[in-house]
Design a protein around this motif. Structure first.
Motif, PDB file in Angstrom:
ATOM      1  N   THR B  65     -38.309 -53.636  18.445  1.00 39.70           N
ATOM      2  CA  THR B  65     -37.660 -54.830  18.977  1.00 39.70           C
ATOM      3  C   THR B  65     -36.585 -54.464  19.991  1.00 39.70           C
ATOM      4  OG1 THR B  65     -38.077 -56.037  16.929  1.00 39.70           O
ATOM      5  CG2 THR B  65     -36.326 -56.886  18.357  1.00 39.70           C
ATOM      6  N   GLU B  66     -35.756 -53.494  19.621  1.00 44.05           N
ATOM      7  CA  GLU B  66     -34.712 -53.044  20.553  1.00 44.05           C
ATOM      8  C   GLU B  66     -35.329 -52.484  21.832  1.00 44.05           C
ATOM      9  OE1 GLU B  66     -32.205 -50.245  18.480  1.00 44.05           O
ATOM     10  OE2 GLU B  66     -31.974 -51.651  16.799  1.00 44.05           O
ATOM     11  N   GLY B  67     -36.376 -51.673  21.647  1.00 44.76           N
ATOM     12  CA  GLY B  67     -37.018 -51.038  22.807  1.00 44.76           C
ATOM     13  C   GLY B  67     -37.557 -52.035  23.811  1.00 44.76           C
ATOM     14  N   ILE B  68     -38.259 -53.039  23.321  1.00 50.02           N
ATOM     15  CA  ILE B  68     -38.884 -53.974  24.265  1.00 50.02           C
ATOM     16  C   ILE B  68     -37.847 -54.918  24.879  1.00 50.02           C
ATOM     17  CG2 ILE B  68     -39.534 -55.931  22.772  1.00 50.02           C
ATOM     18  CD1 ILE B  68     -42.369 -55.631  24.179  1.00 50.02           C
ATOM     19  N   GLN B  69     -36.745 -55.156  24.156  1.00 53.56           N
ATOM     20  CA  GLN B  69     -35.683 -55.979  24.741  1.00 53.56           C
ATOM     21  C   GLN B  69     -35.085 -55.297  25.969  1.00 53.56           C
ATOM     22  OE1 GLN B  69     -35.139 -58.983  24.212  1.00 53.56           O
ATOM     23  NE2 GLN B  69     -35.908 -59.402  22.152  1.00 53.56           N
ATOM     24  N   CYS B  70     -34.875 -53.988  25.861  1.00 51.83           N
ATOM     25  CA  CYS B  70     -34.376 -53.244  27.025  1.00 51.83           C
ATOM     26  C   CYS B  70     -35.356 -53.328  28.182  1.00 51.83           C
ATOM     27  CB  CYS B  70     -34.169 -51.770  26.667  1.00 51.83           C
ATOM     28  SG  CYS B  70     -32.829 -51.480  25.523  1.00 51.83           S
ATOM     29  N   ILE B  71     -36.633 -53.141  27.885  1.00 49.15           N
ATOM     30  CA  ILE B  71     -37.651 -53.076  28.939  1.00 49.15           C
ATOM     31  C   ILE B  71     -37.806 -54.410  29.667  1.00 49.15           C
ATOM     32  CG2 ILE B  71     -40.132 -52.783  29.363  1.00 49.15           C
ATOM     33  CD1 ILE B  71     -40.065 -50.683  27.026  1.00 49.15           C
ATOM     34  N   ASN B  73     -35.756 -56.677  30.261  1.00 46.92           N
ATOM     35  CA  ASN B  73     -34.630 -57.042  31.113  1.00 46.92           C
ATOM     36  C   ASN B  73     -34.514 -56.214  32.385  1.00 46.92           C
ATOM     37  OD1 ASN B  73     -33.667 -59.156  29.483  1.00 46.92           O
ATOM     38  ND2 ASN B  73     -32.646 -57.699  28.119  1.00 46.92           N
ATOM     39  N   LEU B  74     -35.369 -55.195  32.516  1.00 46.48           N
ATOM     40  CA  LEU B  74     -35.319 -54.364  33.718  1.00 46.48           C
ATOM     41  C   LEU B  74     -35.727 -55.169  34.949  1.00 46.48           C
ATOM     42  CD1 LEU B  74     -37.068 -51.126  32.363  1.00 46.48           C
ATOM     43  CD2 LEU B  74     -34.608 -51.482  32.714  1.00 46.48           C
ATOM     44  N   ASP B  75     -35.161 -54.824  36.076  1.00 49.78           N
ATOM     45  CA  ASP B  75     -35.555 -55.470  37.327  1.00 49.78           C
ATOM     46  C   ASP B  75     -36.640 -54.623  37.984  1.00 49.78           C
ATOM     47  OD1 ASP B  75     -35.626 -57.170  39.470  1.00 49.78           O
ATOM     48  OD2 ASP B  75     -33.950 -56.184  40.506  1.00 49.78           O
ATOM     49  N   GLU B  76     -37.830 -54.690  37.388  1.00 52.40           N
ATOM     50  CA  GLU B  76     -38.933 -53.832  37.829  1.00 52.40           C
ATOM     51  C   GLU B  76     -40.231 -54.633  37.795  1.00 52.40           C
ATOM     52  OE1 GLU B  76     -38.906 -50.725  38.812  1.00 52.40           O
ATOM     53  OE2 GLU B  76     -36.961 -49.907  38.160  1.00 52.40           O
ATOM     54  N   SER B  77     -41.308 -54.045  38.308  1.00 52.94           N
ATOM     55  CA  SER B  77     -42.614 -54.709  38.285  1.00 52.94           C
ATOM     56  C   SER B  77     -43.158 -54.745  36.865  1.00 52.94           C
ATOM     57  CB  SER B  77     -43.593 -53.945  39.175  1.00 52.94           C
ATOM     58  OG  SER B  77     -43.922 -52.712  38.572  1.00 52.94           O
ATOM     59  N   LYS B  83     -45.909 -49.646  31.598  1.00 56.83           N
ATOM     60  CA  LYS B  83     -45.853 -48.177  31.444  1.00 56.83           C
ATOM     61  C   LYS B  83     -44.723 -47.772  30.504  1.00 56.83           C
ATOM     62  CE  LYS B  83     -47.937 -46.825  35.876  1.00 56.83           C
ATOM     63  NZ  LYS B  83     -47.666 -46.357  37.269  1.00 56.83           N
ATOM     64  N   GLN B  84     -43.618 -48.492  30.604  1.00 57.16           N
ATOM     65  CA  GLN B  84     -42.484 -48.200  29.729  1.00 57.16           C
ATOM     66  C   GLN B  84     -42.812 -48.538  28.260  1.00 57.16           C
ATOM     67  OE1 GLN B  84     -40.704 -46.167  31.949  1.00 57.16           O
ATOM     68  NE2 GLN B  84     -39.039 -46.877  30.627  1.00 57.16           N
ATOM     69  N   THR B 126     -44.404 -61.964  21.643  1.00 60.78           N
ATOM     70  CA  THR B 126     -44.032 -62.983  22.626  1.00 60.78           C
ATOM     71  C   THR B 126     -43.459 -62.348  23.885  1.00 60.78           C
ATOM     72  OG1 THR B 126     -43.579 -64.564  20.866  1.00 60.78           O
ATOM     73  CG2 THR B 126     -42.597 -65.027  23.013  1.00 60.78           C
ATOM     74  N   VAL B 127     -42.585 -61.372  23.697  1.00 60.60           N
ATOM     75  CA  VAL B 127     -41.983 -60.702  24.862  1.00 60.60           C
ATOM     76  C   VAL B 127     -43.046 -59.950  25.655  1.00 60.60           C
ATOM     77  CG1 VAL B 127     -40.335 -58.938  25.602  1.00 60.60           C
ATOM     78  CG2 VAL B 127     -39.717 -60.510  23.770  1.00 60.60           C
ATOM     79  N   PHE B 128     -43.936 -59.271  24.939  1.00 60.69           N
ATOM     80  CA  PHE B 128     -45.025 -58.532  25.596  1.00 60.69           C
ATOM     81  C   PHE B 128     -45.895 -59.509  26.412  1.00 60.69           C
ATOM     82  CE2 PHE B 128     -47.702 -54.485  24.602  1.00 60.69           C
ATOM     83  CZ  PHE B 128     -48.068 -54.379  25.926  1.00 60.69           C
ATOM     84  N   ARG B 129     -46.185 -60.656  25.817  1.00 58.90           N
ATOM     85  CA  ARG B 129     -47.011 -61.667  26.506  1.00 58.90           C
ATOM     86  C   ARG B 129     -46.319 -62.163  27.773  1.00 58.90           C
ATOM     87  NH1 ARG B 129     -47.559 -64.665  22.443  1.00 58.90           N
ATOM     88  NH2 ARG B 129     -49.570 -63.963  21.651  1.00 58.90           N
ATOM     89  N   GLN B 130     -44.995 -62.330  27.676  1.00 53.66           N
ATOM     90  CA  GLN B 130     -44.229 -62.777  28.850  1.00 53.66           C
ATOM     91  C   GLN B 130     -44.352 -61.784  29.996  1.00 53.66           C
ATOM     92  OE1 GLN B 130     -40.229 -63.239  27.407  1.00 53.66           O
ATOM     93  NE2 GLN B 130     -40.633 -65.224  26.437  1.00 53.66           N
ATOM     94  N   ILE B 131     -44.291 -60.516  29.662  1.00 54.68           N
ATOM     95  CA  ILE B 131     -44.390 -59.480  30.695  1.00 54.68           C
ATOM     96  C   ILE B 131     -45.752 -59.547  31.377  1.00 54.68           C
ATOM     97  CG2 ILE B 131     -44.489 -56.972  31.073  1.00 54.68           C
ATOM     98  CD1 ILE B 131     -42.333 -56.710  28.859  1.00 54.68           C
ATOM     99  N   ILE B 132     -46.796 -59.744  30.570  1.00 52.04           N
ATOM    100  CA  ILE B 132     -48.147 -59.841  31.145  1.00 52.04           C
ATOM    101  C   ILE B 132     -48.285 -61.095  32.008  1.00 52.04           C
ATOM    102  CG2 ILE B 132     -50.590 -60.176  30.594  1.00 52.04           C
ATOM    103  CD1 ILE B 132     -50.120 -58.398  28.116  1.00 52.04           C
TER     104      ILE B 132
END
Lengths: 189, 189
Positions: B65-71, B73-77, B83-84, B126-132
């Motif tokens: 949970t902590e790991g994906i929260q950091c990812i 919020n990154l300003d990246e593609s 990849k992260q 949910t967060v993973f889905r948002q990224i996709i």
DNA sequence: GTCTATAGCGCGATAGAC
DNA sequence: GTCTATCGCGCTATAGAC
């Protein structure tokens, strides 16, 4: 024989419970209760709890073995064969949603037929690896780590039993080709 | 406190056995025997078998949970973020090979903390889905079924604990980028 | 901090009535 | 074909000596 259908009911009921909680956490009393009878009555149809697990797992493992044997012998491209493997997994998983959980998670609790199961599984992975290697050497697949490809494909296909039940009104062929596309072509634009 | 290291030994030993046979099939006597003590002695360090399982699973779930929260919020593609995520899974799995089996297969045996676990897992997905979905809408990912993509990626990443131990002398970054490549670009030439 | 002893319960499986 | 009753065993966990 007359008891064959009753035995199949026991196996089906057990598979549902094994998927929910795993083989070790399900008791003969649980299975009986789900069928509306007493635990002792189960033994008129099956010899042991172990036999239930064995029936669930071995029949599925043999189905996969037969399926991939047919596919590998086709005179087709490796891409086509991989699409057929995806279809094989989708098809078997849809027909045996509950049993697939035991195949994936409870095979280590097999007693008499553990070695046989391990042989079938090893054979399946070997044939799948051959198809991938053939694809690379024929220039149909990217030159890359074939172990990573095999791992990625198999992991997804083996997890289908978790996801497929969540899809309502699923069109088998449509889902199968969507999944093939993601696995083969990736998600990159 | 003094018992903290001993407690960690118990948890680590339990995780190894839970990976082999599953939580329900491992007894307190098994755990004690593996540590060279008697079962009753375990209770000086832990309150119950359930507490062992809970410690293994919840700490890992919180780490993800902590790991994906950091990812997120990154300003990246979205490609970079995925990849992260791959790297996050490889990293955690390498550090917790045994515990990952419990996280994947024995979460349903959680008692007190089942709801908390389910919340963490749902949030992660949910967060993973948002990224996709963000990737698709930004034209970085192919227009396709995002559920199928999420399923395929997560299935592979969640199965890493089965495969990573088989690799000897693994270069983490190399494996991580090979896997990312297969997941993102596929295997098609 | 580990031990022996054991409480209290549930397990897989069997015997034999109906 | 299902039932009641039960065997023999192993389970998690506790009590109390050392």
């Amino acid at each position: 024989m007359k008891t064959e259908t009753r035995k199949q009911q026991i196996i089906q009921t057990s598979a549902i419970l094994f998927k929910e909680r795993g083989y070790s956490a399900v008791t003969m009393r649980d299975i009986a209760k789900a069928m509306g009878i007493k635990a002792a009555s189960l033994y008129n149809h099956i010899a042991s709890k172990q036999e239930i697990l064995s029936d669930i797992i071995i029949s599925l493992a043999e189905e996969f073995t037969e399926g991939i044997q047919c596919i590998v012998n086709l005179d087709e491209s490796s891409i086509f064969k991989i699409k057929q493997i995806v279809h094989l997994h989708v098809q078997i998983t849809l027909n045996n949603q509950f049993g697939m959980a035991s195949l994936n998670n409870d095979w280590m609790h097999l007693e008499g037929k553990l070695d046989y199961y391990l042989t079938l599984r090893k054979n399946y992975e070997t044939v799948f690896r051959q198809i991938i290697d053939m694809g690379i050497s024929r220039n149909e697949l990217v030159k890359g780590n074939s172990e990573v490809m095999l791992f990625s494909l198999l992991s997804t296909l083996r997890s289908l039993y978790i996801w497929l039940p969540k899809k309502e009104e699923l069109d088998v062929d449509e889902f199968s080709s969507e999944l093939s596309s993601v696995l083969i072509n990736g998600i990159n634009k």
